[in-house]
Motif scaffolding. Structure first.
Motif, PDB file in Angstrom:
ATOM      1  N   SER A 100     -11.743   3.088  -5.912  1.00 34.56           N
ATOM      2  CA  SER A 100     -10.614   3.957  -5.535  1.00 34.56           C
ATOM      3  C   SER A 100     -10.072   4.510  -6.841  1.00 34.56           C
TER       4      SER A 100
ATOM      5  N   TYR B  78      -4.312  -3.257  -3.475  1.00 42.19           N
ATOM      6  CA  TYR B  78      -5.685  -3.564  -3.041  1.00 42.19           C
ATOM      7  C   TYR B  78      -5.945  -5.060  -2.921  1.00 42.19           C
TER       8      TYR B  78
ATOM      9  N   TYR C 148       0.857  -1.197   0.000  1.00 39.63           N
ATOM     10  CA  TYR C 148       0.000   0.000   0.000  1.00 39.63           C
ATOM     11  C   TYR C 148       0.895   1.249   0.000  1.00 39.63           C
TER      12      TYR C 148
ATOM     13  N   ASN D 294     -12.368   7.815  -3.404  1.00 44.02           N
ATOM     14  CA  ASN D 294     -13.414   6.869  -2.999  1.00 44.02           C
ATOM     15  C   ASN D 294     -14.822   7.328  -3.390  1.00 44.02           C
TER      16      ASN D 294
ATOM     17  N   GLU E 273     -16.202  -1.025  -3.239  1.00 43.92           N
ATOM     18  CA  GLU E 273     -15.384   0.201  -3.180  1.00 43.92           C
ATOM     19  C   GLU E 273     -14.850   0.580  -4.560  1.00 43.92           C
TER      20      GLU E 273
HETATM   21  C1  AVI Z   1      -9.370   5.605   2.437  1.00 38.54           C
HETATM   22  N1  AVI Z   1      -9.061   5.288   1.046  1.00 38.54           N
HETATM   23  C2  AVI Z   1      -8.343   6.379   0.406  1.00 38.54           C
HETATM   24  C3  AVI Z   1      -8.432   3.966   0.839  1.00 38.54           C
HETATM   25  C4  AVI Z   1      -8.173   3.737  -0.670  1.00 38.54           C
HETATM   26  O1  AVI Z   1      -7.019   3.523  -1.022  1.00 38.54           O
HETATM   27  O2  AVI Z   1      -9.106   3.806  -1.459  1.00 38.54           O
HETATM   28  C5  AVI Z   1      -9.280   2.840   1.392  1.00 38.54           C
HETATM   29  C6  AVI Z   1      -8.721   1.478   1.074  1.00 38.54           C
HETATM   30  N2  AVI Z   1      -9.385   0.487   0.546  1.00 38.54           N
HETATM   31  C7  AVI Z   1      -8.618  -0.558   0.390  1.00 38.54           C
HETATM   32  N3  AVI Z   1      -7.409  -0.252   0.812  1.00 38.54           N
HETATM   33  C8  AVI Z   1      -7.464   1.023   1.256  1.00 38.54           C
END
Ligand code: AVI
Length: 323
Positions: free
Chosen positions: A286, A208, A52, A168, A284
């Motif tokens: 991103s 991810y 990440y 997001n 989600e």
């Molecule tokens: C909070 N947000 C910016 C994270 C993203 O990278 O979209 C949330 C996340 N989802 C999975 N990993 C991190």
């Protein structure tokens, strides 16, 4: 379980969204529901994962370009309010706060978050770590906070929205958010937004779908949360975390795939949900941006780019906009 009035309202909204989302085609749950106690803990673990890159890269930008950022933020202003939307634990912002204090700049730090608990915790920490800092936390929705501040305050404001939180939102919501934000800005005000940039899809996908399975656990936690809050009988083992990046749209999308045909019962809501084998719940988005797209987003609401702060690999950009 007993709920306060506010919690009741939030729970009702969650219930409405869950039923609406799981009875739609395709099925959908909003990523804003990831962040219960366990989800927030998992997200903190995600931010430390080797795959990440987002948090690490943005922190690096703040660490290495702190003075340049401050110089650009300040412009002609001698005093200002630094409004931090979704401040969380303000790890990155702290680097700037320390430098601003050292340079004896007159400012007030206004962290905004819907979680009063998180803000209280942050304020206590900041008071110990930076005792001379003027902090005015606002436990509020973002725009309610901006509305209140605009009416109360005459000093120019710099609005922070860091961490690629803007990514997001769905495309329409990104435009809507920026447009609404613009309405609260006056001539001297600025906006500082963290955008994750488009890059090798492999790098994005790994961020991810990490090897340790923390992001998968973060995704499954949504099912645990629904089980807890609505006495549902999801078995997260019958779902699979799936993350797919589309280099054409720039959307990184995460899903929960039902590995079998199954029926789920949400007892508290007396609602049954049927899944086909391999049916997906989109949990989600991103979004990953390009610089022309960011420029266009600003232009569309009358915001000009003042400066772009990025890392040597151009993975991430913190962009300062002015009116
Ligand atoms: C909070 N947000 C910016 C994270 C993203 O990278 O979209 C949330 C996340 N989802 C999975 N990993 C991190």
């Amino acid at each position: 379980m007993t709920y306060t009035q506010d919690e009741k309202k939030q729970r009702n909204q969650f219930a409405t969204d869950v039923v609406k989302g799981l009875t739609s085609h395709p099925k959908k749950l909003s990523s804003k529901y990831f962040y219960d106690g366990t989800g927030s803990k998992l997200f903190r673990q995600i931010m430390d994962l080797p795959e990440y890159y987002l948090t690490r890269t943005e922190t690096e930008i703040f660490r290495t370009q702190c003075r340049e950022i401050i110089y650009s933020l300040l412009g002609q202003a001698t005093a200002f309010n630094l409004i931090d939307l979704g401040a969380g634990d303000a790890t990155k912002t702290r680097l700037l706060l320390r430098e601003l204090l050292q340079q004896k700049i007159d400012f007030t730090y206004v962290p905004v978050d819907i979680s009063a608990d998180a803000l209280e915790h942050l304020q206590t920490e900041l008071q110990t770590e930076l005792p001379h800092l003027q902090v005015r936390p606002l436990a509020s929705e973002y725009f309610a906070a901006l509305d209140w501040l605009t009416k109360k305050e005459t000093n120019p404001k710099v609005v922070f929205f860091l961490g690629s939180n803007i990514g997001n939102f769905e495309t329409k919501a990104i435009n809507h958010f920026t447009q609404k934000l613009r309405q609260y800005l006056q001539a001297q005000d600025k906006v500082f937004i963290g955008f994750d940039l488009q890059k090798d899809p492999h790098v994005i996908r790994q961020a991810y779908d990490d090897a340790a399975g923390i992001t998968a656990a973060f995704n499954y936690n949504l099912l645990h949360r629904i089980n807890q809050e609505f006495a549902a009988d999801f078995n997260p083992e019958y779902f699979k975390h799936f993350a797919e990046y589309n280099p054409v749209t720039g959307n990184m999308k995460s899903y929960l795939l039902s590995t079998r045909a199954q029926k789920i019962y949400l007892a508290d809501l007396d609602q049954e949900i049927a899944f086909q084998a391999w049916e997906a719940i989109h949990t989600e988005t991103s979004h990953k941006f390009t610089l022309p797209e960011i420029e266009q987003l600003g232009n569309s609401v009358g915001l000009k780019i003042n400066q772009v702060f990025t890392d040597p690999k151009h993975y991430f950009a913190d962009v300062l906009f002015e009116v």
